[in-house]
Design a protein around this motif. Sequence first.
Motif, PDB file in Angstrom:
ATOM      1  N   PHE A   1       0.841  -1.196   0.000  1.00 26.30           N
ATOM      2  CA  PHE A   1       0.000   0.000   0.000  1.00 26.30           C
ATOM      3  C   PHE A   1       0.871   1.238   0.000  1.00 26.30           C
ATOM      4  CE2 PHE A   1      -2.929  -3.100   1.835  1.00 26.30           C
ATOM      5  CZ  PHE A   1      -4.065  -2.840   1.087  1.00 26.30           C
ATOM      6  N   ARG A   2       0.448   2.234  -0.751  1.00 24.17           N
ATOM      7  CA  ARG A   2       1.088   3.544  -0.752  1.00 24.17           C
ATOM      8  C   ARG A   2      -0.012   4.595  -0.723  1.00 24.17           C
ATOM      9  NH1 ARG A   2       4.824   0.817   0.293  1.00 24.17           N
ATOM     10  NH2 ARG A   2       6.778   0.619  -0.831  1.00 24.17           N
ATOM     11  N   GLU A   3       0.375   5.824  -0.439  1.00 24.44           N
ATOM     12  CA  GLU A   3      -0.580   6.932  -0.429  1.00 24.44           C
ATOM     13  C   GLU A   3      -0.152   7.937  -1.484  1.00 24.44           C
ATOM     14  OE1 GLU A   3      -1.829  10.477   2.597  1.00 24.44           O
ATOM     15  OE2 GLU A   3      -1.691   8.453   3.415  1.00 24.44           O
ATOM     16  N   ALA A   4      -1.089   8.368  -2.310  1.00 21.25           N
ATOM     17  CA  ALA A   4      -0.790   9.374  -3.331  1.00 21.25           C
ATOM     18  C   ALA A   4      -0.443  10.684  -2.632  1.00 21.25           C
ATOM     19  CB  ALA A   4      -1.978   9.553  -4.264  1.00 21.25           C
ATOM     20  N   VAL A   5       0.723  11.239  -2.939  1.00 16.02           N
ATOM     21  CA  VAL A   5       1.160  12.479  -2.294  1.00 16.02           C
ATOM     22  C   VAL A   5       0.729  13.710  -3.089  1.00 16.02           C
ATOM     23  CG1 VAL A   5       3.091  11.404  -1.107  1.00 16.02           C
ATOM     24  CG2 VAL A   5       3.432  12.360  -3.399  1.00 16.02           C
ATOM     25  N   ALA A   6       0.145  13.484  -4.264  1.00 17.97           N
ATOM     26  CA  ALA A   6      -0.384  14.571  -5.093  1.00 17.97           C
ATOM     27  C   ALA A   6      -1.464  13.986  -5.987  1.00 17.97           C
ATOM     28  CB  ALA A   6       0.722  15.180  -5.943  1.00 17.97           C
ATOM     29  N   ASP A   7      -2.325  14.830  -6.537  1.00 23.99           N
ATOM     30  CA  ASP A   7      -3.294  14.357  -7.517  1.00 23.99           C
ATOM     31  C   ASP A   7      -2.538  13.822  -8.732  1.00 23.99           C
ATOM     32  OD1 ASP A   7      -5.319  15.221  -5.881  1.00 23.99           O
ATOM     33  OD2 ASP A   7      -5.883  16.936  -7.111  1.00 23.99           O
TER      34      ASP A   7
ATOM     35  N   ILE B   1      -6.436   9.994  -9.592  1.00 24.47           N
ATOM     36  CA  ILE B   1      -6.144   9.445  -8.270  1.00 24.47           C
ATOM     37  C   ILE B   1      -5.902  10.657  -7.375  1.00 24.47           C
ATOM     38  CG2 ILE B   1      -4.610   8.009  -6.886  1.00 24.47           C
ATOM     39  CD1 ILE B   1      -3.875   6.549  -9.529  1.00 24.47           C
ATOM     40  N   PRO B   2      -6.865  10.989  -6.516  1.00 21.30           N
ATOM     41  CA  PRO B   2      -6.721  12.191  -5.683  1.00 21.30           C
ATOM     42  C   PRO B   2      -5.640  12.038  -4.614  1.00 21.30           C
ATOM     43  CG  PRO B   2      -9.010  11.459  -5.781  1.00 21.30           C
ATOM     44  CD  PRO B   2      -8.171  10.369  -6.350  1.00 21.30           C
TER      45      PRO B   2
ATOM     46  N   LEU C   1      -2.452   0.717  -4.596  1.00 24.53           N
ATOM     47  CA  LEU C   1      -1.955  -0.637  -4.389  1.00 24.53           C
ATOM     48  C   LEU C   1      -1.110  -1.058  -5.589  1.00 24.53           C
ATOM     49  CD1 LEU C   1      -2.499  -3.232  -2.500  1.00 24.53           C
ATOM     50  CD2 LEU C   1      -4.132  -3.834  -4.253  1.00 24.53           C
ATOM     51  N   PRO C   2       0.201  -0.765  -5.589  1.00 22.60           N
ATOM     52  CA  PRO C   2       1.035  -1.230  -6.700  1.00 22.60           C
ATOM     53  C   PRO C   2       1.163  -2.751  -6.666  1.00 22.60           C
ATOM     54  CG  PRO C   2       2.324   0.087  -5.140  1.00 22.60           C
ATOM     55  CD  PRO C   2       0.941  -0.003  -4.616  1.00 22.60           C
ATOM     56  N   LEU C   3       0.942  -3.386  -7.802  1.00 28.91           N
ATOM     57  CA  LEU C   3       1.025  -4.842  -7.903  1.00 28.91           C
ATOM     58  C   LEU C   3       2.358  -5.220  -8.543  1.00 28.91           C
ATOM     59  CD1 LEU C   3      -2.617  -5.464  -9.138  1.00 28.91           C
ATOM     60  CD2 LEU C   3      -1.723  -5.793  -6.830  1.00 28.91           C
ATOM     61  N   PHE C   4       3.349  -5.535  -7.723  1.00 30.58           N
ATOM     62  CA  PHE C   4       4.676  -5.852  -8.231  1.00 30.58           C
ATOM     63  C   PHE C   4       4.651  -7.052  -9.172  1.00 30.58           C
ATOM     64  CE2 PHE C   4       5.971  -3.935  -4.020  1.00 30.58           C
ATOM     65  CZ  PHE C   4       6.285  -2.701  -4.574  1.00 30.58           C
ATOM     66  N   ARG C   5       3.841  -8.037  -8.858  1.00 34.40           N
ATOM     67  CA  ARG C   5       3.784  -9.232  -9.708  1.00 34.40           C
ATOM     68  C   ARG C   5       3.337  -8.864 -11.123  1.00 34.40           C
ATOM     69  NH1 ARG C   5       1.488 -14.362  -6.966  1.00 34.40           N
ATOM     70  NH2 ARG C   5       3.283 -13.791  -5.750  1.00 34.40           N
TER      71      ARG C   5
END
Length: 98
Positions: free
Chosen positions: A9-15, A23-24, A30-34
């Motif tokens: 999980f990550r949080e968008a730091v900008a729009d 993506i606000p 949720l980056p999917l590395f696979r």
Amino acid sequence: MASIISFTFREAVADVEYKGYLIPKGWKVLPLFRNIHHNPDIFSDPRKFDPSRFEVSPKPNTFMPFGSGVHACPGNELAKLEMLIVTHHLVSNFRYVV
């Protein structure tokens, strides 16, 4: 072939606008590395085990087995060292016939 962690999980730091979607700032992503590692646009025949594909370094953010940035796996250097030790023992202690 796959990361031990499939996503994070990550949080968008900008729009951010991506492929027509907004993506606000503050939304969780949720980056999917696979999916990155099995993308045929990045790796030809991505489901085939082919170590030679890394003879040339991959483009940034296309191969992230340990994550990246400040959230990278703290054990990544230890894991790389362990892989080198195993490879050394396999090459040193066995004879291979083709």
